[in-house]
Enzyme design. Sequence first.
Site, PDB file in Angstrom:
ATOM      1  N   SER A 252     -17.745  23.247 -59.581  1.00  0.00           N
ATOM      2  CA  SER A 252     -17.961  23.199 -58.052  1.00  0.00           C
ATOM      3  C   SER A 252     -16.948  22.508 -57.343  1.00  0.00           C
ATOM      4  CB  SER A 252     -19.081  22.449 -57.615  1.00  0.00           C
ATOM      5  OG  SER A 252     -19.352  21.802 -56.372  1.00  0.00           O
TER       6      SER A 252
ATOM      7  N   TYR B  64     -24.219  14.724 -58.272  1.00  0.00           N
ATOM      8  CA  TYR B  64     -23.955  16.037 -58.348  1.00  0.00           C
ATOM      9  C   TYR B  64     -22.376  15.926 -58.581  1.00  0.00           C
ATOM     10  CZ  TYR B  64     -23.257  20.850 -57.318  1.00  0.00           C
ATOM     11  OH  TYR B  64     -23.003  22.244 -57.452  1.00  0.00           O
TER      12      TYR B  64
END
Length: 254
Positions: A138, A151
């Site tokens: 990501s 995250y």
Amino acid sequence: MFSLSGKTAVVTGGGSGIGRAISLLFARQGAAVHIIELNTAAAQDTADEISQAGGAVQVHAADVSQQAQVQATFGAIGRADILINNAGIAHVGNVENTAEADFDRVYQVNVKGAYNCLHAAVPLMKRQGGGVILNVASIAAHVGITDRFAYSMSKGAIFAMTLSVARDYLGAGIRCNSISPARVHTPFVDGFIAKNYAGQEAEIFEKLSKSQPIGRMGQPDEIAALALYLCSDEAGFVTGCDFPIDGGFIKLNN
């Protein structure tokens, strides 16, 4: 170009979003697709679409955070020319308001889940004489994102594991890369917004869309196209790399 004919591709989280798009595209390119998914109903929807188009697909119900389930699943599949580590969950919070249980849950799925699949797939690839691994990281692995502590931790780990596996298995003919998407419009994003920003859905969607300098979110098919290249023979000289696919988020947000 970009044929996957004769190859077996294992895709985690193939029931929706990016995983679904990758499963559909890889099947169209000739791969026998094995979807590992906790949501078997969603996975079956993907499988049905593949089957109706004449592709080869199987669904395997498994929780990637549980090593015994993952090992049994890969044992049943028996071969893995391609592994897509896509399954993952998100969490909103900074270090102060991230509860231990939430941190552990993100770690178990995003980090340990990827490790479990790597742990099971790499020995198969070694016996076969090689293979390709693509981990879904990501932009959060590369830049600071507000209120994404757990995250970001998990995606940073994905990026680091990619480099480690790529280095360790050069001699085994195993390539390992990662991709780092920015916001991609999937049911996951819609559900995330609805859960965390109830009543502000349209406003938050617009804000998240415009956070990419290109002015919109990505589409799952666009991510799948990059995945196809990296897992094809045409990318045989590419390993140990991360590829941002982010509408300019990392480099152009200035």
